[in-house]
Design a protein around this motif. Structure first.
Motif, mmCIF file in Angstrom:
data_model
loop_
_atom_site.group_PDB
_atom_site.id
_atom_site.type_symbol
_atom_site.label_atom_id
_atom_site.label_comp_id
_atom_site.label_asym_id
_atom_site.label_seq_id
_atom_site.Cartn_x
_atom_site.Cartn_y
_atom_site.Cartn_z
ATOM 1 N N THR A 56 62.491 70.079 55.646
ATOM 2 C CA THR A 56 61.042 69.329 55.228
ATOM 3 C C THR A 56 60.640 69.415 54.042
ATOM 4 N N ALA A 115 50.302 66.224 53.751
ATOM 5 C CA ALA A 115 49.972 64.945 54.524
ATOM 6 C C ALA A 115 51.110 64.507 55.324
ATOM 7 N N ASN A 116 52.234 65.178 55.152
ATOM 8 C CA ASN A 116 53.496 64.540 56.035
ATOM 9 C C ASN A 116 53.340 64.912 57.480
ATOM 10 N N GLN A 117 53.566 63.862 58.221
ATOM 11 C CA GLN A 117 53.267 64.256 59.796
ATOM 12 C C GLN A 117 54.379 64.891 60.368
ATOM 13 N N ASN A 118 55.774 65.005 59.895
ATOM 14 C CA ASN A 118 56.583 65.820 60.310
ATOM 15 C C ASN A 118 56.435 67.541 59.976
ATOM 16 N N LEU A 120 53.549 68.522 59.292
ATOM 17 C CA LEU A 120 52.142 69.099 60.108
ATOM 18 C C LEU A 120 52.646 69.620 61.522
ATOM 19 N N ALA A 121 53.518 68.676 61.924
ATOM 20 C CA ALA A 121 53.977 69.035 63.291
ATOM 21 C C ALA A 121 54.706 70.199 63.568
ATOM 22 N N GLU A 124 52.361 73.077 62.994
ATOM 23 C CA GLU A 124 51.609 73.542 64.197
ATOM 24 C C GLU A 124 52.454 74.135 65.421
#
Length: 187
Positions: A56, A115-118, A120-121, A124
């Motif tokens: 990513t 800001a990329n959701q992947n 951020l997931a 986390e």
């Protein structure tokens, strides 16, 4: 006759104490093994997350090749010493944590990546896994402490010596630089 009954009663009581101590030692030794296995489970989870995180970040930070190579090398090294003792394992895991910190620091320079959701997931998930690794290490060290205390204290030390119970090694960071957590901010 009464003396014989008293002698037999004392022998039976001593035998029951012996069995209780032996079973306690076996239980504690198995708890240490289980705690070590729990560390392995969490580390495997982290090893599985790292390639996804690297890929990513790679998409956004193509010129950070050295960081990606270092993360991959540290991950592979940590996996290679998976069957080693706690000291070797702690050193490899400390190095992996340090390079992961550098990877996350690289991500800091790319606002669109943050800001990329992947991403951020994955971030986390990695944070959650790191917390679980910490808890697993703490549980392992607590189990080792209980086990080592039991095999070194009287009278269980006698039984431990008779049956080859040996002191277990703590999972600890021995290099001072590895004790310092990398400073990463995602704001």
């Amino acid at each position: 006759m009464i003396a014989l009954i008293i002698i037999l009663a004392v022998i039976v009581i001593l035998f029951l104490i012996f069995i209780g101590i032996y079973n306690g030692l076996v239980g504690l030794r198995n708890q240490v093994k289980n705690a070590w296995a729990q560390i392995d489970v969490q580390l495997k989870r982290r090893y599985d997350l790292i390639p996804n995180l690297v890929e990513t970040v790679k998409g956004y930070a193509k010129h950070e090749r050295e960081v990606f190579e270092n993360v991959t090398k540290a991950r592979n090294m940590a996996q290679q010493v998976a069957s080693a003792g706690p000291a070797t394992r702690a050193q490899a895991e400390g190095e992996l944590t340090a390079v992961l910190g550098r990877l996350l620091a690289v991500a800091e320079a790319y606002p669109e990546l943050k800001a990329n959701q992947n991403f951020l997931a994955l971030q986390e998930e990695l944070t959650s896994t790191e917390n679980k690794i910490s808890f697993s290490r703490q549980f392992y060290n607590d189990s080792v402490l209980n086990y080592n205390n039991k095999i070194q204290m009287f009278p269980s030390n006698i039984i431990a010596g008779m049956f080859g119970f040996t002191v277990s090694e703590f999972f600890e960071v021995k290099v001072e630089a590895e004790r310092i957590a990398p400073k990463v901010s995602f704001t």
